[in-house]
Write an enzyme that holds these catalytic residues in place. Structure first.
Site, mmCIF file in Angstrom:
data_model
loop_
_atom_site.group_PDB
_atom_site.id
_atom_site.type_symbol
_atom_site.label_atom_id
_atom_site.label_comp_id
_atom_site.label_asym_id
_atom_site.label_seq_id
_atom_site.Cartn_x
_atom_site.Cartn_y
_atom_site.Cartn_z
ATOM 1 N N CYS A 1 -139.558 24.300 10.727
ATOM 2 C CA CYS A 1 -140.137 25.501 10.109
ATOM 3 C C CYS A 1 -141.087 26.279 11.021
ATOM 4 C CB CYS A 1 -140.891 25.134 8.829
ATOM 5 S SG CYS A 1 -140.112 23.841 7.835
ATOM 6 N N CYS B 1 -140.353 29.604 13.135
ATOM 7 C CA CYS B 1 -140.323 30.936 12.503
ATOM 8 C C CYS B 1 -141.611 31.265 11.765
ATOM 9 C CB CYS B 1 -139.187 31.018 11.489
ATOM 10 S SG CYS B 1 -137.574 31.039 12.241
ATOM 11 N N HIS B 2 -142.191 30.257 11.097
ATOM 12 C CA HIS B 2 -143.349 30.562 10.236
ATOM 13 C C HIS B 2 -144.678 30.355 10.941
ATOM 14 C CE1 HIS B 2 -140.725 31.115 6.802
ATOM 15 N NE2 HIS B 2 -140.080 30.019 7.156
ATOM 16 N N MET C 1 -133.539 33.008 6.441
ATOM 17 C CA MET C 1 -134.049 31.656 6.171
ATOM 18 C C MET C 1 -132.849 30.700 6.039
ATOM 19 S SD MET C 1 -136.538 29.515 5.149
ATOM 20 C CE MET C 1 -136.633 28.015 4.170
ATOM 21 N N HIS D 1 -138.476 37.737 24.163
ATOM 22 C CA HIS D 1 -137.952 36.387 24.366
ATOM 23 C C HIS D 1 -137.556 36.140 25.819
ATOM 24 C CE1 HIS D 1 -136.463 32.543 22.911
ATOM 25 N NE2 HIS D 1 -135.384 32.732 23.657
ATOM 26 N N HIS E 1 -129.610 38.431 23.535
ATOM 27 C CA HIS E 1 -130.052 37.213 24.226
ATOM 28 C C HIS E 1 -129.443 37.218 25.618
ATOM 29 C CE1 HIS E 1 -130.769 33.056 25.313
ATOM 30 N NE2 HIS E 1 -131.621 32.978 24.311
HETATM 31 FE FE1 DHE Z 1 -134.181 28.540 25.943
HETATM 32 C C1 DHE Z 1 -134.632 30.453 28.804
HETATM 33 C C2 DHE Z 1 -137.068 29.814 24.680
HETATM 34 C C3 DHE Z 1 -133.510 27.037 22.959
HETATM 35 C C4 DHE Z 1 -131.494 27.024 27.337
HETATM 36 N N1 DHE Z 1 -135.554 29.942 26.592
HETATM 37 C C5 DHE Z 1 -135.551 30.601 27.807
HETATM 38 C C6 DHE Z 1 -136.726 31.424 27.875
HETATM 39 C C7 DHE Z 1 -137.428 31.231 26.712
HETATM 40 C C8 DHE Z 1 -136.688 30.305 25.910
HETATM 41 C C9 DHE Z 1 -138.743 31.865 26.333
HETATM 42 C C10 DHE Z 1 -137.115 32.313 29.051
HETATM 43 C C11 DHE Z 1 -137.831 31.497 30.075
HETATM 44 C C12 DHE Z 1 -138.194 32.284 31.322
HETATM 45 O O1 DHE Z 1 -137.339 33.022 31.850
HETATM 46 O O2 DHE Z 1 -139.337 32.197 31.776
HETATM 47 N N2 DHE Z 1 -135.088 28.479 24.116
HETATM 48 C C13 DHE Z 1 -136.268 29.058 23.817
HETATM 49 C C14 DHE Z 1 -136.622 28.776 22.450
HETATM 50 O O3 DHE Z 1 -137.699 29.080 21.875
HETATM 51 C C15 DHE Z 1 -135.442 28.172 21.801
HETATM 52 C C16 DHE Z 1 -134.764 29.267 20.975
HETATM 53 C C17 DHE Z 1 -135.689 27.046 20.825
HETATM 54 C C18 DHE Z 1 -136.523 25.911 21.329
HETATM 55 O O4 DHE Z 1 -137.011 25.148 20.463
HETATM 56 O O5 DHE Z 1 -136.736 25.758 22.523
HETATM 57 C C19 DHE Z 1 -134.609 27.829 23.033
HETATM 58 N N3 DHE Z 1 -132.743 27.255 25.270
HETATM 59 C C20 DHE Z 1 -132.654 26.756 24.026
HETATM 60 C C21 DHE Z 1 -131.535 25.863 23.885
HETATM 61 O O6 DHE Z 1 -131.202 25.225 22.839
HETATM 62 C C22 DHE Z 1 -130.784 25.898 25.176
HETATM 63 C C23 DHE Z 1 -129.447 26.614 24.942
HETATM 64 C C24 DHE Z 1 -130.469 24.533 25.743
HETATM 65 C C25 DHE Z 1 -131.651 23.802 26.292
HETATM 66 O O7 DHE Z 1 -131.547 23.255 27.385
HETATM 67 O O8 DHE Z 1 -132.673 23.743 25.610
HETATM 68 C C26 DHE Z 1 -131.716 26.759 26.008
HETATM 69 N N4 DHE Z 1 -133.229 28.721 27.731
HETATM 70 C C27 DHE Z 1 -132.169 27.954 28.114
HETATM 71 C C28 DHE Z 1 -131.827 28.273 29.492
HETATM 72 C C29 DHE Z 1 -132.712 29.279 29.908
HETATM 73 C C30 DHE Z 1 -133.582 29.529 28.788
HETATM 74 C C31 DHE Z 1 -130.676 27.654 30.282
HETATM 75 C C32 DHE Z 1 -132.783 29.957 31.278
HETATM 76 C C33 DHE Z 1 -131.669 30.900 31.472
HETATM 77 C C34 DHE Z 1 -131.716 31.545 32.815
HETATM 78 O O9 DHE Z 1 -130.629 31.886 33.311
HETATM 79 O O10 DHE Z 1 -132.795 31.755 33.365
#
Ligand code: DHE
Length: 590
Positions: A90, A93-94, A131, A370, A413
């Site tokens: 939760c 988002c919240h 939600m 993001h 995204h």
């Molecule tokens: Fe990420 C980048 C946040 C879930 C893989 N992810 C980012 C960035 C943020 C972010 C803020 C940018 C960072 C930067 O450039 O400085 N990601 C989040 C979340 O908040 C979210 C939605 C949920 C969480 O709880 O973390 C989340 N992200 C994921 C995944 O489930 C992914 C698909 C698999 C994993 O490894 O966690 C994932 N995020 C990635 C990847 C990047 C990324 C591979 C960098 C991409 C790139 O090419 O630079």
């Protein structure tokens, strides 16, 4: 438990026994539950599922707020269980403090007004507004839903702060700078190493792009998220969701972890100084909790400065207690970090030339920033405000906002986006969307293509929603689009490829690469995620991301022929997700 507290607890719980029992039996949903015909509309979309899970916070020991009159008292065990669920499902988002983020505020003035039945049904069925339907999807039991409804009637738990004392206490030097080599000691082609996130094992794998062999697997923070490389290419930084940064010296034989530090309880981003004259000098990391960024020494990770991001929303100018730090990039034009503050919508240009007298340019952009990346010149930074379907563009040379535009689809995204030369519109930057099949191309050349600059010049239809990352390379004739969160197995395990030369056509078509099938893996969901090019720009790597106990792989595709080149399999490759080529990451080639 003393006799007195036991009596008190059981009396108050007894006064809530009716709703609890009814919730468990499932017979009391009639008054606030949606009509049967509407229940489908409440199904969770891929976009709604892709919200932060504060996995680490769920393990914090939190003090239970005192009970208020007329509110169900939770036992310590119930409180702990409810916190675990709240932070995992939760809080993303919240908000940690329940003051609202992309989801509504759940402070007790509101929840008490709504009441137990309403909360229970809302959690059970979700809403078309985003939600998730935790109950009808089978993700949460009726007992847990009843518990959460009672939990929300109580005051929120407040997790601890993380200041310099804690950061310093977490800072460890494994190899001091004077004990490190003064030149590269191994025979590795550093520029073509891929740092691969092994999400669920809390490790990264360093894989040679030349031999496709694993060089080493290195223990990192929990559910490590991204890797970034220093401007010189010598150092590699990883950040775990537990806000732990590990610094790896690629000159050592083998590459070795030389320092570590924590910057908070939950974090997602790390970056290093890239301006000429400042290479490898500083690193920065942004935290989700507490809401802050930390500037560190680039070679030792010694924390130097912690800056809170709490403050006013850019538009309504209301106080937000927990604006998280999303993407961070390093400017190539000024000694500045570009720091994106999610909930309040500010983009901060943090000048690291004098961190004692820190100058910060505060740009009003859009809420829910993001992820994002640079255009092909490295001058303009484009970032998605995903919950607002917008893109904000910053000129890092002039240090100001260029524009905020509609992204052309639902929930953009981009990852870092993909740059390509469009046959009709010139240089464009591309993003796909989580919420629909749209791939948008935005003109990025105000000099030679002023009419197209900062406009969506074309949209393409990809395979569907649930896309996370697009990728191209200056030497590639293709644009690759993943769809790992699409509910259709065939779509989530394959990649759509568009030919750049065909983009001037009325309706450019795409080729589907069945990467999951090519991997030879027959079990699991085989989500195919995040393409990354090698240094030569002639092959692209995809992760086949399966469950922790299942087989995963990396599939290498020949960019010219779009044919399978190699499948990298190894039992150490547990849940591979992001891949970061050293050269492309340090030079922002994408
Ligand atoms: Fe990420 C980048 C946040 C879930 C893989 N992810 C980012 C960035 C943020 C972010 C803020 C940018 C960072 C930067 O450039 O400085 N990601 C989040 C979340 O908040 C979210 C939605 C949920 C969480 O709880 O973390 C989340 N992200 C994921 C995944 O489930 C992914 C698909 C698999 C994993 O490894 O966690 C994932 N995020 C990635 C990847 C990047 C990324 C591979 C960098 C991409 C790139 O090419 O630079």
């Amino acid at each position: 438990m003393t006799l007195r507290t036991f009596i008190k607890t059981s009396t108050v719980l007894a006064s809530f026994a009716i709703p609890l029992v009814m919730a468990v039996s499932g017979s009391a949903f009639a008054d606030t539950a949606p009509a049967p015909a509407d229940i489908k509309k409440h199904g969770t979309t891929p976009g709604a599922k892709y919200e932060p899970s504060l996995d680490v916070m769920k393990n914090e020991t939190l003090e239970q707020p005192g009970a208020k009159e007329g509110v169900p008292i939770l036992t310590k065990a119930q409180f702990d269980r409810a916190n675990e669920i709240y932070f995992q499902r939760c809080a993303g988002c919240h908000g940690v403090l329940r003051k609202g983020a992309t989801g509504k505020a759940l402070t007790t003035d509101l929840t008490k007004e709504l009441g137990f039945d309403y909360l229970r049904d809302f959690i059970t069925y979700g809403s078309p507004g985003g939600m998730p339907n935790w109950g009808t999807s089978g993700d949460m039991t009726k007992e847990d839903i009843a518990l959460m409804s009672n939990y929300l009637l109580n005051e929120p738990a407040v997790p601890p702060e993380f200041g310099m004392d804690k950061a310093m206490a977490s800072w460890k030097t494994h190899v001091p700078v004077d004990k490190r080599p003064t030149k590269k000691m191994n025979n590795l082609n550093l520029d073509n190493i891929f740092s691969v996130t092994l999400r669920d094992s809390g490790e990264i794998a360093l894989i040679s792009g030349d031999t496709k062999k694993i060089i080493s697997v290195i223990k990192t923070g929990y559910a490590v998220h991204i890797s970034r490389t220093s401007a010189s290419g010598r150092y590699l930084f990883t950040i775990g969701r537990d806000a732990k940064i590990d610094l790896i010296d690629l000159w050592m034989d083998p590459p070795t972890k030389v320092a570590e530090v924590k910057v908070g309880s939950e974090a997602r981003s790390v970056e290093t100084s890239k301006m000429k004259g400042w290479e490898d000098k500083y690193a920065i990391a942004g935290a989700y909790w507490p809401p802050q960024y930390v500037i560190m020494d680039g070679e030792t990770l010694e924390p130097k400065k912690i800056v809170s991001t709490r403050g006013m929303t850019y538009d309504t100018q209301e106080y937000h207690p927990e604006p998280r730090v999303a993407a961070i990039v390093a400017s190539h034009y000024r000694p500045e970090f570009v720091v994106n503050i999610k909930e309040t919508g500010h983009i901060l240009l943090v000048d690291y030339s004098d961190i004692k007298n820190l100058k910060v340019t505060d740009i009003e952009a859009e809420r829910f920033l993001h992820d994002g990346g640079f255009d092909s010149t490295g001058r303009y930074f484009l970032v998605a405000a995903n919950a607002r379907d917008k893109l904000a563009i910053v000129d890092t040379k002039e240090g100001k906002l260029v524009d905020v535009i509609e992204s052309g689809g639902v929930k953009p995204h981009p990852g870092r986006g993909a740059n390509l030369i469009h046959p009709k519109f010139g240089p464009v930057w591309t993003t796909s969307h989580l919420g629909d099949e749209t791939i948008s191309m935005i003109g990025t050349d105000p000099e030679k293509h002023p009419d197209q600059a900062w406009k969506v010049v074309q949209t393409l239809d990809g395979q569907g929603g649930g896309s996370l990352f697009v990728k191209s390379h200056p030497k590639s004739g293709h644009l690759y689009v993943d769809t790992p969160l699409n509910p259709e197995a065939e779509i989530s395990s394959s990649i759509a490829v568009f030919k750049i030369a065909d983009m001037a056509k009325e309706e450019p078509e795409y080729t589907v690469l069945p990467i999951g099938e090519w991997s030879g893996i027959t079990e699991g969901v085989r989500r195919v995620v995040q393409g990354e090019f090698n240094v030569a720009g002639d092959e692209i790597w995809f992760s086949v991301w399966n469950g922790k106990d299942q087989e995963s792989a990396i599939v290498v595709v020949d960019d010219k022929t779009l044919k399978l080149k190699e499948v990298i399999k190894d039992k150490r490759l547990i849940t591979p997700t992001g891949k970061f080529n050293v050269f492309n990451t340090r030079n922002d080639v994408y």
